[in-house]
Design an enzyme around this catalytic site. Structure first.
Site, PDB file in Angstrom:
ATOM      1  N   THR A 140      86.394  -6.124  52.873  1.00 27.96           N
ATOM      2  CA  THR A 140      86.179  -7.428  53.521  1.00 27.96           C
ATOM      3  C   THR A 140      86.792  -7.442  54.916  1.00 27.96           C
ATOM      4  O   THR A 140      86.148  -7.848  55.889  1.00 27.96           O
ATOM      5  CB  THR A 140      86.796  -8.549  52.651  1.00 27.96           C
ATOM      6  OG1 THR A 140      86.090  -8.574  51.410  1.00 27.96           O
ATOM      7  CG2 THR A 140      86.690  -9.904  53.331  1.00 27.96           C
ATOM      8  N   CYS A 150      81.602 -11.784  43.409  1.00 32.01           N
ATOM      9  CA  CYS A 150      81.973 -13.060  44.038  1.00 32.01           C
ATOM     10  C   CYS A 150      81.015 -14.181  43.667  1.00 32.01           C
ATOM     11  O   CYS A 150      81.349 -15.348  43.776  1.00 32.01           O
ATOM     12  CB  CYS A 150      82.088 -12.919  45.548  1.00 32.01           C
ATOM     13  SG  CYS A 150      80.809 -11.951  46.280  1.00 32.01           S
ATOM     14  N   THR A 170     102.255  -4.109  59.506  1.00 30.70           N
ATOM     15  CA  THR A 170     102.868  -2.923  58.900  1.00 30.70           C
ATOM     16  C   THR A 170     101.881  -2.256  57.942  1.00 30.70           C
ATOM     17  O   THR A 170     101.284  -2.919  57.094  1.00 30.70           O
ATOM     18  CB  THR A 170     104.151  -3.323  58.138  1.00 30.70           C
ATOM     19  OG1 THR A 170     105.033  -3.924  59.091  1.00 30.70           O
ATOM     20  CG2 THR A 170     104.824  -2.127  57.485  1.00 30.70           C
ATOM     21  N   ALA A 207      88.654   1.399  49.092  1.00 26.20           N
ATOM     22  CA  ALA A 207      89.194   2.370  48.130  1.00 26.20           C
ATOM     23  C   ALA A 207      88.924   2.021  46.672  1.00 26.20           C
ATOM     24  O   ALA A 207      88.712   2.908  45.849  1.00 26.20           O
ATOM     25  CB  ALA A 207      90.700   2.518  48.356  1.00 26.20           C
ATOM     26  N   HIS A 208      88.924   0.728  46.347  1.00 26.58           N
ATOM     27  CA  HIS A 208      88.837   0.392  44.914  1.00 26.58           C
ATOM     28  C   HIS A 208      87.449   0.614  44.324  1.00 26.58           C
ATOM     29  O   HIS A 208      87.252   0.452  43.122  1.00 26.58           O
ATOM     30  CB  HIS A 208      89.338  -1.035  44.646  1.00 26.58           C
ATOM     31  CG  HIS A 208      88.450  -2.144  45.099  1.00 26.58           C
ATOM     32  ND1 HIS A 208      87.843  -2.995  44.215  1.00 26.58           N
ATOM     33  CD2 HIS A 208      88.084  -2.557  46.326  1.00 26.58           C
ATOM     34  CE1 HIS A 208      87.144  -3.894  44.890  1.00 26.58           C
ATOM     35  NE2 HIS A 208      87.279  -3.651  46.179  1.00 26.58           N
ATOM     36  N   ASN A 227      75.167  -3.847  46.827  1.00 31.91           N
ATOM     37  CA  ASN A 227      76.087  -3.939  45.704  1.00 31.91           C
ATOM     38  C   ASN A 227      75.480  -4.606  44.470  1.00 31.91           C
ATOM     39  O   ASN A 227      75.996  -4.448  43.374  1.00 31.91           O
ATOM     40  CB  ASN A 227      77.349  -4.709  46.116  1.00 31.91           C
ATOM     41  CG  ASN A 227      77.047  -6.001  46.843  1.00 31.91           C
ATOM     42  OD1 ASN A 227      76.330  -6.004  47.851  1.00 31.91           O
ATOM     43  ND2 ASN A 227      77.554  -7.094  46.339  1.00 31.91           N
TER      44      ASN A 227
HETATM   45  C1  PLP Z   1      78.886  -3.911  49.684  1.00 34.26           C
HETATM   46  C2  PLP Z   1      80.281  -4.479  49.687  1.00 34.26           C
HETATM   47  N1  PLP Z   1      80.866  -4.761  50.862  1.00 34.26           N
HETATM   48  C3  PLP Z   1      82.106  -5.256  50.927  1.00 34.26           C
HETATM   49  C4  PLP Z   1      82.842  -5.515  49.794  1.00 34.26           C
HETATM   50  C5  PLP Z   1      84.207  -6.094  49.914  1.00 34.26           C
HETATM   51  O1  PLP Z   1      85.189  -5.109  49.687  1.00 34.26           O
HETATM   52  P1  PLP Z   1      86.653  -5.536  49.208  1.00 34.26           P
HETATM   53  O2  PLP Z   1      86.543  -5.968  47.793  1.00 34.26           O
HETATM   54  O3  PLP Z   1      87.462  -4.270  49.367  1.00 34.26           O
HETATM   55  O4  PLP Z   1      87.144  -6.602  50.114  1.00 34.26           O
HETATM   56  C6  PLP Z   1      82.270  -5.253  48.542  1.00 34.26           C
HETATM   57  C7  PLP Z   1      83.002  -5.563  47.300  1.00 34.26           C
HETATM   58  O5  PLP Z   1      82.443  -5.979  46.309  1.00 34.26           O
HETATM   59  C8  PLP Z   1      80.952  -4.714  48.491  1.00 34.26           C
HETATM   60  O6  PLP Z   1      80.360  -4.439  47.334  1.00 34.26           O
END
Ligand code: PLP
Length: 412
Positions: free
Chosen positions: A71, A324, A237, A200-201, A150
């Site tokens: 994000t 989300c 930081t 990373a996640h 996604n």
């Molecule tokens: C295509 C895409 N962009 C951005 C994000 C946001 O990443 P983060 O969860 O690390 O903020 C996601 C997370 O679901 C995603 O699937």
């Protein structure tokens, strides 16, 4: 043991990443900006993480900016490039299927006078590169189109889009590669992008760690002010442990990709074939140009939320679309953009596999999904019959039962 098929939402932290991180959360806790030994130790780890992430993306270490996740990296790319380019123009082009961290950043820019052009997609969720070129004017400063979606897993033709964008001097190209990074070979030069986001996640690294590739010479305006960290592009930081964990996880994902991606694709395809055999179910997304781990569907007439809840109770974790949107009453903007009417989009389901998903889990999950969809369809049919009976009674002239609409047991 519950089955987890929601890896597009997040993945578990892999052991190698955790082990690499632990020393930087304990004895090597220094601030990477400190000049003493503790700081130098942290700085060395951070520098190495830059090198590893850069290598994995085909970039130079100084072109990698560590952030708090996808994000933040998307916000930095979109807003940072827009504000830096404001003197040259105010037009920004994007697609109608972006993650909200791009889409909502665009809406924010609109409030400040930027003109946002949201390109349509086809039935499979693909942007036409010719549409991108047709939308570019002399006032265009940025194009942002994701590498892979996604919700439905569709891969965008980014290299073709880049070829069109490159014909127009001064237009930057950003791609959100958050979902694509672990499964597609990412090379920022082959893709020919100026800005690229990873998180990373999504590849078994820690949550709250991400990176933005910023091509050398690309001007972006920092979105937070403070220290000189990350070459003035991201004050604050640094999360050394997060960066180290992300680097280890990404390096392993890249090394294992050739084995992981086809195996996942095989499992995904067999799962999708079984689920597609359910009455009325349609698979969403592109049939070929898609991520190996995402299987997405619509089950018209059913509520995706009710199906995922029933599956969760039965021991299968999945989602209706993006994490989300889950839990809200909103219909997916991705499916709407792909032309699915609201009543079909309400029945959205997403199953996303990970590196550790097994064939046994997939077989069990597929069977459970088919069974659950059949139950849900029966329940929906009973409900519809009840509603119809109540309506008929309510409309019948002089019928005393009209006062009891909805409280009667269904006939038969
Ligand atoms: C295509 C895409 N962009 C951005 C994000 C946001 O990443 P983060 O969860 O690390 O903020 C996601 C997370 O679901 C995603 O699937």
């Amino acid at each position: 043991m519950p089955i987890y098929l929601d890896h597009a939402a997040t993945t578990p932290l892999r052991r190698e990443a955790l082990e690499a991180m632990l020393p930087y959360l304990t004895e090597h806790f220094g601030n990477a900006s400190s000049s003493h030994g503790f700081g130098r130790r942290a700085r060395a780890a951070l520098d190495e993480a830059h090198e590893i992430v850069a290598r994995a993306l085909g970039a130079m270490p100084r072109e990698v900016v560590f952030t708090s996740g996808g994000t933040e990296a998307n916000n930095l790319a979109v807003k940072g490039a827009a504000w830096a380019g404001k003197a040259r123009g105010h037009r920004v082009i994007t697609s109608s299927v972006e993650h909200h961290s791009v889409g909502h950043a665009m809406r924010y820019l609109e409030k400040f006078g930027f003109e946002i052009v949201e390109l349509p997609v086809d039935r499979y969720g693909r942007v036409d590169p010719d549409d991108v070129e047709a939308a570019i004017t002399p006032k265009t400063i940025l194009v942002s189109v994701m590498l892979a979606n996604n919700e439905v897993g569709t891969i965008q033709p980014i290299a073709e889009i880049a070829a069109r964008v490159r014909r127009h001097k001064g237009v930057l190209l950003h791609t959100d590669a958050v979902q694509a990074a672990p499964y597609l070979g990412i090379d920022v030069n082959a893709l020919d992008v100026d800005l690229l986001t990873i998180a990373a996640h999504k590849f078994e690294g820690p949550k709250g760690a991400g990176a933005l590739f910023v091509r050398h010479g690309t001007n972006i305006l920092a979105q937070q002010q403070g220290g000189a960290q990350e070459r003035y592009r991201r004050a604050g930081t640094e999360d050394v442990a997060g960066a180290v964990g992300m680097a280890v996880a990404l390096e392993l994902a890249v090394a294992e990709r050739a084995a992981t991606a086809p195996r996942m694709r095989g499992l995904r395809d067999s799962f999708a074939a079984t689920v597609r055999s359910s009455e009325g179910v349609q698979e969403t997304g592109h049939p070929g140009e898609r991520l190996p781990g995402i299987a997405s569907f619509v089950a018209p007439g059913l509520e995706g939320g009710a199906v995922t809840m029933a599956l969760d109770l039965g021991g299968l974790a999945c989602s209706t679309g993006s994490a989300c949107v889950s839990g809200s009453n909103e219909v997916s903007h991705v499916l709407s953009a792909m032309g699915y009417p609201e009543e079909e989009a309400r029945g959205a389901l997403r199953f996303s596999l990970g590196r550790t998903t097994t064939a046994a889990e997939i077989a069990e999950a597929a069977e459970m999904v088919v069974r659950t969809l059949a139950h849900q369809r029966e329940a929906a049919a009973v409900l519809r019959a009840q509603e119809m009976a109540a309506l008929v009674r309510a409309l019948a002239p002089g019928d005393a039962t009209a006062d009891h609409v909805g409280t009667e047991a269904p006939a038969g």
